[in-house]
Design a protein around this motif. Structure first.
Motif, mmCIF file in Angstrom:
data_model
loop_
_atom_site.group_PDB
_atom_site.id
_atom_site.type_symbol
_atom_site.label_atom_id
_atom_site.label_comp_id
_atom_site.label_asym_id
_atom_site.label_seq_id
_atom_site.Cartn_x
_atom_site.Cartn_y
_atom_site.Cartn_z
ATOM 1 N N GLY A 167 0.823 -1.208 0.000
ATOM 2 C CA GLY A 167 0.000 0.000 0.000
ATOM 3 C C GLY A 167 0.856 1.255 0.000
ATOM 4 N N MET A 168 0.276 2.375 -0.416
ATOM 5 C CA MET A 168 1.036 3.626 -0.516
ATOM 6 C C MET A 168 1.551 4.080 0.838
ATOM 7 N N VAL A 169 0.872 3.719 1.912
ATOM 8 C CA VAL A 169 1.314 4.145 3.241
ATOM 9 C C VAL A 169 2.604 3.427 3.650
ATOM 10 N N SER A 170 2.959 2.353 2.935
ATOM 11 C CA SER A 170 4.145 1.566 3.287
ATOM 12 C C SER A 170 5.329 1.857 2.375
ATOM 13 N N VAL A 171 5.283 2.972 1.641
ATOM 14 C CA VAL A 171 6.337 3.254 0.681
ATOM 15 C C VAL A 171 7.705 3.344 1.346
ATOM 16 N N GLU A 172 7.770 3.915 2.549
ATOM 17 C CA GLU A 172 9.064 4.037 3.230
ATOM 18 C C GLU A 172 9.626 2.661 3.586
ATOM 19 N N HIS A 173 8.776 1.775 4.114
ATOM 20 C CA HIS A 173 9.242 0.443 4.508
ATOM 21 C C HIS A 173 9.660 -0.388 3.290
ATOM 22 N N ARG A 174 8.875 -0.311 2.221
ATOM 23 C CA ARG A 174 9.229 -1.088 1.035
ATOM 24 C C ARG A 174 10.493 -0.544 0.367
ATOM 25 N N LEU A 175 10.696 0.774 0.426
ATOM 26 C CA LEU A 175 11.926 1.348 -0.113
ATOM 27 C C LEU A 175 13.135 0.827 0.648
ATOM 28 N N ARG A 176 13.015 0.758 1.961
ATOM 29 C CA ARG A 176 14.113 0.202 2.761
ATOM 30 C C ARG A 176 14.318 -1.284 2.447
ATOM 31 N N ASP A 177 13.225 -1.996 2.152
ATOM 32 C CA ASP A 177 13.349 -3.414 1.810
ATOM 33 C C ASP A 177 14.127 -3.599 0.505
ATOM 34 N N VAL A 178 13.821 -2.771 -0.491
ATOM 35 C CA VAL A 178 14.518 -2.878 -1.775
ATOM 36 C C VAL A 178 16.010 -2.595 -1.590
ATOM 37 N N LEU A 179 16.316 -1.522 -0.880
ATOM 38 C CA LEU A 179 17.720 -1.181 -0.644
ATOM 39 C C LEU A 179 18.405 -2.240 0.216
ATOM 40 N N GLY A 180 17.669 -2.794 1.186
ATOM 41 C CA GLY A 180 18.241 -3.845 2.025
ATOM 42 C C GLY A 180 18.559 -5.095 1.231
ATOM 43 N N LEU A 181 17.670 -5.480 0.307
ATOM 44 C CA LEU A 181 17.927 -6.648 -0.532
ATOM 45 C C LEU A 181 19.137 -6.415 -1.423
ATOM 46 N N LEU A 182 19.257 -5.204 -1.956
ATOM 47 C CA LEU A 182 20.427 -4.891 -2.777
ATOM 48 C C LEU A 182 21.712 -4.965 -1.956
ATOM 49 N N GLN A 183 21.659 -4.474 -0.712
ATOM 50 C CA GLN A 183 22.846 -4.515 0.133
ATOM 51 C C GLN A 183 23.261 -5.956 0.448
ATOM 52 N N ARG A 184 22.289 -6.803 0.782
ATOM 53 C CA ARG A 184 22.606 -8.213 1.061
ATOM 54 C C ARG A 184 23.137 -8.911 -0.190
ATOM 55 N N SER A 185 22.567 -8.569 -1.343
ATOM 56 C CA SER A 185 23.023 -9.185 -2.581
ATOM 57 C C SER A 185 24.462 -8.785 -2.898
ATOM 58 N N LEU A 186 24.786 -7.522 -2.661
ATOM 59 C CA LEU A 186 26.166 -7.089 -2.863
ATOM 60 C C LEU A 186 27.097 -7.753 -1.859
ATOM 61 N N GLN A 187 26.640 -7.884 -0.633
ATOM 62 C CA GLN A 187 27.462 -8.513 0.396
ATOM 63 C C GLN A 187 27.763 -9.966 0.047
ATOM 64 N N GLU A 188 26.761 -10.667 -0.473
ATOM 65 C CA GLU A 188 26.919 -12.079 -0.842
ATOM 66 C C GLU A 188 27.420 -12.259 -2.270
ATOM 67 N N LYS A 189 27.485 -11.153 -3.025
ATOM 68 C CA LYS A 189 27.876 -11.200 -4.442
ATOM 69 C C LYS A 189 26.966 -12.161 -5.208
ATOM 70 N N ARG A 190 25.701 -12.104 -4.906
ATOM 71 C CA ARG A 190 24.742 -13.024 -5.533
ATOM 72 C C ARG A 190 23.385 -12.355 -5.662
ATOM 73 N N LEU A 191 22.930 -12.209 -6.904
ATOM 74 C CA LEU A 191 21.581 -11.719 -7.202
ATOM 75 C C LEU A 191 21.074 -12.535 -8.383
ATOM 76 N N HIS A 192 20.133 -13.418 -8.104
ATOM 77 C CA HIS A 192 19.647 -14.327 -9.140
ATOM 78 C C HIS A 192 18.678 -13.621 -10.077
ATOM 79 N N HIS A 193 18.710 -14.062 -11.332
ATOM 80 C CA HIS A 193 17.719 -13.598 -12.307
ATOM 81 C C HIS A 193 16.333 -13.953 -11.789
#
Length: 537
Positions: free
Chosen positions: A436-462
């Motif tokens: 929902g639109m009220v959760s934009v801040e939390h979902r934005l942090r989730d996207v950035l968090g997933l990117l950070q973990r993927s960079l840390q693990e050097k793994r992002l699957h198609h």
């Protein structure tokens, strides 16, 4: 005497292998808080010490028995001692590898936990500023992008129709209608200049056809770094299979083909160059295709240029169909018309090049694009998610931050495609009500968090290849569903300098995110006016 010396050597070698100094130095620098890992390693070391003691007892027993055995029995003991030593040595080496695997994430994590490092959870984001940013993006996308798409589609239809008229229908490739892909057609484009990506399928002239060999085929010999690619073989109808031979054999004047009448001209055999193949091979070459398409587009525009009151130039001579349209008002639209080959009856396409790809695969390997499936997947989520969902807003914000940070610190291995992939992974894993639109801040942090973990693990699957979470409604080809997942960050595993630069880029992007979003938000919560978003992006 010699047997005693050999047995002593075995015991000494076992003791050396179990000595703590044999471990890599990184083991001595484990964080103190990782008690569980330390306890597990100590327990494993105790078991090995017990095994060593048992081995010593067996050796002593065998030494007492050795004096009573024959010479043949001595050779048997030497054989089993050697086997035991090899097994023990293998266990030790495996233990070292496992220890390295357990420690490496901690080392990678140190890159993200340096002094001054920031995480998505610790970013300071103002909800009102985020909402204003999203509102402006929505307004711009809904109005301007719709007009741009309408113009581009009409212009592309006219250009391709002109291209067909300049091509030889009997000898040249047959060009089909275009398909719109990318951010402009997925409704999340925010950055300027406005860019439209169109893929244009083509097929060979009769009696030829395309045959495909994917990287995941059992007979494939493609290297690991070419995963996601395939070869396209140009074959003549009837070659290697039971088909009509009237086009490849001389039937004589007294013979008549019942499938093809006299009025149908017999197709002549064409050389690989005429079929745009690599030299001395039957495989379609990207370079040949792009050269042919570039010449054809140039001729096609020359036939219709008098009808339009704007300037069209080629942005990149090495990329076919990379056009820039400049109006008298100064407005610019970037148009990428990309020749592709359709993979069977699916919506996957072998692309000659990607607009943002600097290191393309060598000929005759063609990367396989799933852009149409990704567009359809986003449409499917739009129907399932709440009204005015925030998923596209999150993608717009992240791509905006990435573009701005690239302008500040230069390019890195991170691309907009990685950002979209991270969002799609989250859409597949989270329930629809969480967007929902009220959760934009939390979902934005989730996207950035997933990117950070993927960079840390050097793994992002198609997101589509080998992913069981993809809904059946997307209708992926079965061979793609059963394929092994592909790591989009594979290049970061071996290129340490590129990895370090990408991590720094991401860290700086997180640090600058609050300031960038506030600076380019048109209206603050108190009513103050800032830079116009559409002029700044």
């Amino acid at each position: 005497m010699q047997g005693a010396i050999a047995r002593v050597c075995v015991v000494v070698a076992a003791a050396i292998l179990n000595h703590p100094l044999l471990f890599p130095h990184e083991n001595t620098t484990l964080p103190e808080q990782d008690k569980e890992l330390m306890a597990r390693m100590q327990e494993h070391e105790q078991r090995l010490e017990m095994e060593q003691a048992r081995l010593e007892r067996e050796l002593s027993q065998q030494e007492s028995q050795q004096e009573e055995t024959s010479v043949e029995g001595g050779y048997s003991w030497y054989f089993w001692s050697t086997v035991s030593f090899i097994i023990f040595f293998t266990i030790e080496m495996c233990r070292g590898d496992l220890a390295d695997m357990e420690i490496r994430p901690s080392e990678d994590e140190d890159i993200f936990s340096e002094s001054g490092a920031i995480t998505p959870r610790t970013m300071v984001l103002d909800k009102d500023i985020l909402r204003n940013f999203c509102d402006k993006c929505t307004y711009s996308s809904a109005h301007e992008n719709w007009r741009v798409r309408e113009f581009v589609e009409g212009f592309a239809d006219d250009l391709l129709e002109s291209l067909r008229s300049v091509c030889d229908r009997e000898a040249d490739m047959e060009v089909w209608d275009f398909v719109g892909i990318g951010s402009m057609f997925e409704s999340w484009k925010v950055c300027k200049p406005l860019t439209c990506d169109l893929i244009v399928p083509f097929s060979p002239p009769d009696p030829y056809s395309f045959q495909f060999n994917l990287w995941c085929s059992p007979s494939s010999d493609m290297p690991p770094d070419m995963q996601g690619c395939g070869k396209i073989k140009v074959s003549r109808f009837g070659e290697g299979e039971d088909g009509c031979l009237c086009g490849s054999a001389n039937l004589g004047e007294d013979m008549l083909c019942l499938l093809h009448g006299k009025n149908e001209a017999i197709k002549v055999h064409r050389t690989p160059d005429e079929l745009l193949c690599s030299r001395n091979t039957p495989f379609l070459a990207k370079d040949q295709v792009m050269k042919w398409f570039q010449i054809s587009v140039t001729k096609a525009w020359g036939r219709i240029s008098h009808k339009y009151d704007f300037e069209v130039t080629f942005r990149n001579l090495d990329a076919a169909g990379a056009l820039k349209i400049r109006f008298r008002s100064g407005k610019v639209i970037v148009l990428n018309i990309i020749p592709v080959v359709q993979f069977g009856d699916s919506d996957a396409y072998f692309v000659s090049h990607f607009p943002s790809d600097c290191d393309s695969s060598p000929d005759p390997l063609w990367p396989l694009s799933f852009a149409v499936y990704e567009r359809n997947l986003l449409k499917l989520f739009t129907k399932r998610l709440p009204k005015n969902s925030c998923h596209l807003h999150c993608l717009q914000i992240v791509t905006f931050l990435h573009r701005k940070q690239t302008g500040l610190t230069g390019k890195s291995a991170l691309t907009n495609y990685h950002l979209k992939t991270a969002l799609l992974h989250l859409l597949l894993s989270k329930r629809p009500s969480a967007w929902g639109m009220v959760s934009v801040e939390h979902r934005l942090r989730d996207v950035l968090g997933l990117l950070q973990r993927s960079l840390q693990e050097k793994r992002l699957h198609h997101v589509l290849i080998g992913n069981r979470r993809v809904p059946a409604d997307v209708q992926l080809p079965e061979v793609i569903q059963k394929a092994q997942p592909i790591n989009l960050f594979r290049s970061l595993v071996l290129q340490t300098e590129l990895y370090a630069a990408t991590v720094r880029h991401f860290q700086e992007m997180l640090r600058n995110a609050p300031a960038l979003i506030q600076e380019y938000t048109p209206q603050l919560s108190n009513g103050g006016v800032h830079h116009k978003l559409e002029d700044s992006l």
